[in-house]
Structure formats: structure tokens, C-alpha cells
Design a protein around this motif. Structure first.
Motif, short mmCIF file in Angstrom:
data_model
loop_
_atom_site.label_atom_id
_atom_site.label_comp_id
_atom_site.label_asym_id
_atom_site.label_seq_id
_atom_site.Cartn_x
_atom_site.Cartn_y
_atom_site.Cartn_z
N TYR A 212 29.90 -19.69 22.52
CA TYR A 212 29.43 -18.92 23.66
C TYR A 212 28.13 -18.18 23.30
O TYR A 212 28.01 -17.63 22.20
CB TYR A 212 30.43 -17.84 24.04
N CYS A 218 24.66 -15.15 34.57
CA CYS A 218 25.38 -16.42 34.38
C CYS A 218 25.00 -17.44 35.44
O CYS A 218 24.74 -18.61 35.13
CB CYS A 218 26.88 -16.15 34.41
N PRO A 236 30.12 -21.17 37.32
CA PRO A 236 30.36 -19.76 36.98
C PRO A 236 31.62 -19.19 37.61
O PRO A 236 31.90 -19.42 38.80
CB PRO A 236 29.10 -19.07 37.53
N ARG A 243 31.40 -12.78 33.36
CA ARG A 243 31.29 -14.00 34.16
C ARG A 243 30.78 -15.11 33.25
O ARG A 243 29.79 -14.91 32.52
CB ARG A 243 30.34 -13.77 35.34
N MET A 244 31.42 -16.26 33.26
CA MET A 244 31.07 -17.32 32.33
C MET A 244 30.93 -18.67 33.03
O MET A 244 31.35 -18.85 34.18
CB MET A 244 32.11 -17.44 31.22
N ALA A 256 29.07 -22.62 26.11
CA ALA A 256 29.40 -21.70 27.20
C ALA A 256 28.40 -20.56 27.23
O ALA A 256 27.81 -20.21 26.20
CB ALA A 256 30.81 -21.16 27.06
N VAL A 257 28.22 -19.97 28.40
CA VAL A 257 27.41 -18.76 28.53
C VAL A 257 28.27 -17.69 29.18
O VAL A 257 29.12 -17.98 30.02
CB VAL A 257 26.13 -19.00 29.34
N LEU A 258 28.04 -16.45 28.76
CA LEU A 258 28.81 -15.31 29.24
C LEU A 258 27.88 -14.19 29.66
O LEU A 258 27.00 -13.81 28.91
CB LEU A 258 29.76 -14.82 28.15
N GLN A 259 28.08 -13.72 30.87
CA GLN A 259 27.37 -12.54 31.36
C GLN A 259 28.33 -11.37 31.25
O GLN A 259 29.37 -11.33 31.88
CB GLN A 259 26.94 -12.72 32.80
#
Length: 263
Positions: A212, A218, A236, A243-244, A256-259
Motif C-alpha cells: 500500500y 484516492c 475506491p 479510503r482505498m 494498493a493506495v490509501l487515503q
């Protein structure tokens, strides 16, 4: 940032067929800059930076049959001793401990379910210089179909203290977080987690680690991924920590990306 304790995620890199295309993708998506010396010919390992500090690396695949994938590395003061524990616990070594002077010593292993991860005994290069800020690493999870096997393996090999992250109904998944030995297990000390793959995952998807990266927005990052030639594999959605989304880069590597504030 100094050295990392054993079992802490300390580095991540991605193996790509075309590192130059990867630099363009991640440079725009996550705001990374890269080593300027040399070129992208076969064999070049290219470090990525955010605000001038090391956050990851891109490397060319030595063989086209190798997977296009992100690998997370766990720190150790003695990679050979850790490799022995991995074998004793039912795992295997894909790459035997190999010195990379003056940076350190690496190895690549697989757990009993086949999930691949790296080991890193740092010397001149201890690992991430920046984490848990936008554009940098913030979390990793191993996805498995056999939670008992995975929990026993990682808690034996690294001495992790595991605890349920909450009910599966609440989280939407069966997740167990791992904290380092000597710490109070829980969300404030967790360095990673195990997530049980449900029937919603494709049957052919093997056990694997997901890396991540923290982002400021996101939804905007997911849209940018698609615009840059990547793919959004999980749109998302909101989780306890923010929020991912799950993305594929322009060559197929999944991350993965996570806000939020980080897992």
C-alpha cells in the motif's frame, strides 16, 4: 531514518519489463523522482524518491517469464538465520542470501502457501527513508486462503504478536494484524496483517502480499492510474482507516493506495 527492527517492512520494489515506462507511470501517479545516473538498460536497479528521500525502487526483469510484481522486504539483522527459520517453518527460499555490497544482503522467500516476500539485512542501505506520507509506503498485508497456516508461519518466523482487527462482519474481511515482539499488539503498533481471501477473489489468484502507498486523494489517484495506462481492479471504497483502491500499473503490477492516516 535508522535501521529497522526484525520483522518490520523496510523496503519495496517492483519488477518490470520496461522500467523507463514504469518511471513515467509512477513519477506522475505518486510524484516520484528517480536516480539520474546511468540508463534503464538490463540490470539497472533504479531507486525512487519522494521529496528527495528513498521510498521504493524499480528493477528490470532478468527473465520475461518472471512475474511483474511488487515485493515487500522485511528487515533482519541476520538474513541467514532468518532463512533457516523460514525453512524450519515450512517456507522455502527462492533466492538464497546474496550480498549486495555496500548496501546489504538480500534473500527472497515464499511462505507455505506460496506468498513471496523479501528479506533485507541492511548495511549502507537500511531501507525506506520516508513512510506514511503521501507518495510513500504505508502498509502491507498477505492475502491467503489458509489463515491458520499463515498465522502460524509468520508468528513463528518473526515472533509477531497477532490479534484480530475486528469482526469479519464489521471489516468485510477476516483480518489479523501483526505487531513486533515486545510491543502491545493492536492497531497502534501493527506493522502488517494477514487477510483471508473469500470466495469473492478469483479462484486462480494465489496467496500474495499487497503493498500500500499513501495518497492525498484516492479517487483522483485511481482516475489517474487509468489515464496513465493502468487499471483499477478494485474501485475506491471506504475502510476503517480511510479510503482505498487496488490498482494495476501500466505493466500489470498490483498495488494498493490509501487515503487516510495510514493503516
Amino acid at each position: 531514518m535508522g535501521g529497522y527492527p526484525e520483522g518490520a517492512p523496510c523496503w519495496a520494489d517492483v519488477s518490470l519489463s520496461d522500467p523507463a515506462a514504469g518511471k513515467r507511470f509512477y513519477g506522475e501517479l505518486l510524484g516520484w523522482t528517480f536516480d539520474e545516473d546511468g540508463d534503464d538498460r538490463q540490470g539497472r536497479y533504479t531507486r525512487a524518491y519522494k521529496d528527495g528521500r528513498r521510498v521504493a525502487a524499480l528493477q528490470p526483469k532478468r527473465d520475461g517469464r518472471m512475474p511483474t510484481t511488487w515485493t515487500v522486504y522485511f528487515a533482519t539483522p541476520d538474513v541467514r538465520a532468518l532463512a533457516a527459520r523460514i525453512r524450519e517453518a515450512g517456507g522455502q527460499l527462492i533466492t538464497e542470501p546474496m550480498p549486495v555490497p555496500p548496501h546489504g544482503t538480500l534473500a527472497v522467500a515464499a511462505d507455505p502457501g506460496g506468498a513471496v516476500f523479501g528479506l533485507w539485512q541492511g548495511d549502507a542501505h537500511t531501507g525506506f527513508e520516508l513512510t506514511r506520507v503521501p507518495g510513500s509506503f504505508c502498509w502491507t498485508e498477505v492475502y491467503t486462503r489458509d489463515k491458520g497456516q499463515a498465522d502460524a508461519f509468520y508468528e513463528s518466523v518473526f515472533g509477531y504478536q497477532g490479534v484480530s482487527a475486528g469482526s469479519a462482519d464489521e471489516l468485510g474481511a477476516d483480518i489479523r494484524t501483526w505487531s513486533l515482539p515486545g510491543t502491545e499488539p493492536g492497531p497502534d503498533t501493527a506493522v502488517g496483517a494477514r487477510s483471508l481471501m473469500s470466495d469473492a477473489f478469483p479462484a486462480a489468484l494465489p496467496d500474495h502480499f499487497l503493498v500500500y502507498f499513501l495518497v492525498e486523494d484516492c479517487d483522483a489517484t485511481a482516475a489517474a492510474c487509468a489515464r496513465l495506462g493502468g487499471r483499477v481492479t478494485a474501485q475506491p471504497f471506504d475502510i476503517r482507516y480511510g479510503r482505498m483502491a487496488v490498482l494495476n500499473d501500466n505493466q500489470g503490477a498490483t498495488f494498493a493506495v490509501l487515503q487516510g492516516s495510514g493503516a
